[in-house]
Design a protein around this motif. Structure first.
Motif, mmCIF file in Angstrom:
data_model
loop_
_atom_site.group_PDB
_atom_site.id
_atom_site.type_symbol
_atom_site.label_atom_id
_atom_site.label_comp_id
_atom_site.label_asym_id
_atom_site.label_seq_id
_atom_site.Cartn_x
_atom_site.Cartn_y
_atom_site.Cartn_z
ATOM 1 N N ALA A 195 124.745 -43.624 47.866
ATOM 2 C CA ALA A 195 124.806 -44.265 46.527
ATOM 3 C C ALA A 195 124.208 -43.171 45.470
ATOM 4 C CB ALA A 195 124.004 -45.338 46.332
ATOM 5 N N GLY A 196 124.540 -42.995 44.194
ATOM 6 C CA GLY A 196 123.970 -42.124 43.197
ATOM 7 C C GLY A 196 123.994 -43.145 41.945
ATOM 8 N N ILE A 197 122.789 -43.007 41.453
ATOM 9 C CA ILE A 197 122.426 -44.009 40.344
ATOM 10 C C ILE A 197 121.596 -42.996 39.042
ATOM 11 C CG2 ILE A 197 121.216 -45.936 39.430
ATOM 12 C CD1 ILE A 197 121.273 -46.855 42.355
ATOM 13 N N VAL A 198 122.372 -43.303 37.828
ATOM 14 C CA VAL A 198 121.561 -42.607 36.740
ATOM 15 C C VAL A 198 121.194 -43.603 35.830
ATOM 16 C CG1 VAL A 198 121.832 -40.905 34.955
ATOM 17 C CG2 VAL A 198 123.147 -40.323 37.181
ATOM 18 N N ILE A 199 119.933 -43.715 35.316
ATOM 19 C CA ILE A 199 119.633 -44.750 34.412
ATOM 20 C C ILE A 199 119.287 -43.969 33.143
ATOM 21 C CG2 ILE A 199 117.779 -46.454 33.988
ATOM 22 C CD1 ILE A 199 117.871 -46.998 36.945
ATOM 23 N N LYS A 200 119.694 -44.413 32.083
ATOM 24 C CA LYS A 200 119.627 -43.815 30.872
ATOM 25 C C LYS A 200 119.077 -44.844 29.817
ATOM 26 C CE LYS A 200 123.118 -40.224 30.323
ATOM 27 N NZ LYS A 200 124.179 -39.867 29.813
ATOM 28 N N ARG A 201 117.577 -44.508 29.484
ATOM 29 C CA ARG A 201 117.021 -45.397 28.435
ATOM 30 C C ARG A 201 116.455 -44.667 27.278
ATOM 31 N NH1 ARG A 201 111.240 -48.249 28.734
ATOM 32 N NH2 ARG A 201 111.844 -49.921 27.579
ATOM 33 N N GLY A 202 117.183 -44.641 26.048
ATOM 34 C CA GLY A 202 116.894 -43.730 25.013
ATOM 35 C C GLY A 202 117.328 -42.494 25.536
ATOM 36 N N LYS A 203 116.371 -41.396 25.177
ATOM 37 C CA LYS A 203 116.543 -40.092 25.510
ATOM 38 C C LYS A 203 116.074 -39.740 27.193
ATOM 39 C CE LYS A 203 116.339 -38.323 21.153
ATOM 40 N NZ LYS A 203 115.687 -37.435 20.116
ATOM 41 N N GLN A 204 115.497 -40.799 27.660
ATOM 42 C CA GLN A 204 114.961 -40.762 29.042
ATOM 43 C C GLN A 204 115.971 -40.932 30.094
ATOM 44 O OE1 GLN A 204 111.884 -43.649 29.759
ATOM 45 N NE2 GLN A 204 111.799 -43.195 32.041
ATOM 46 N N MET A 205 116.231 -40.193 31.038
ATOM 47 C CA MET A 205 117.018 -40.188 32.312
ATOM 48 C C MET A 205 116.582 -40.095 33.676
ATOM 49 S SD MET A 205 120.722 -38.447 32.327
ATOM 50 C CE MET A 205 120.318 -36.796 33.202
ATOM 51 N N GLU A 206 116.759 -41.155 34.227
ATOM 52 C CA GLU A 206 116.137 -41.108 35.776
ATOM 53 C C GLU A 206 117.408 -40.900 36.773
ATOM 54 O OE1 GLU A 206 113.901 -44.739 36.187
ATOM 55 O OE2 GLU A 206 113.685 -44.643 34.171
#
Length: 128
Positions: A19-30
């Motif tokens: 699994a691949g997951i990208v979490i974007k919160r405002g300008k922050q990316m995980e």
């Protein structure tokens, strides 16, 4: 609102999956990459959403989430609130349960080309 991109990759059907997951919160990316075990590609797609919801529950409980995936089977199942596939039922039920930890969860189908980062991470997980 937090944007969450999920994707899965499988080597064989069933086969090793990730699994691949990208979490974007405002300008922050995980970015996250998880080896899932041996599953069909569709099962791995459901599991990638579950992993994303679990991550967000730990880090961002109560938030509004926009889950974006190129897995039409997942979005259709959630939109219809139903699946006949016995293998998908427990996965679907887990997603429903995890949604309760958030203010609201949107699910949106996106084309593959808009999900390249999550796809890259899912493929990396197969190497683990």
């Amino acid at each position: 609102m937090i944007e969450v991109y999920t994707d899965a990759a499988a080597s064989g059907d069933p086969g090793r999956s990730g699994a691949g997951i990208v979490i974007k919160r405002g300008k922050q990316m995980e970015e996250y990459s998880f080896f899932l075990g041996v599953y069909s590609n569709h099962e791995a797609e459901f599991l990638s959403v579950i992993k994303a919801l679990e991550l967000c529950r730990e880090r961002y409980p109560g938030e509004i989430l926009s889950i974006r995936t190129d897995a039409k089977i997942v979005v259709d199942t959630i939109d219809k609130n139903f699946t006949k596939n016995e293998k998908f039922i427990p996965l679907f039920e887990k997603i429903i349960e995890l949604q309760k930890d958030f203010s609201y969860v949107f699910f949106k189908w996106i084309p593959d080309k808009q999900n390249k980062n999550a796809d890259r991470l899912a493929r990396q997980a197969l190497q683990k």
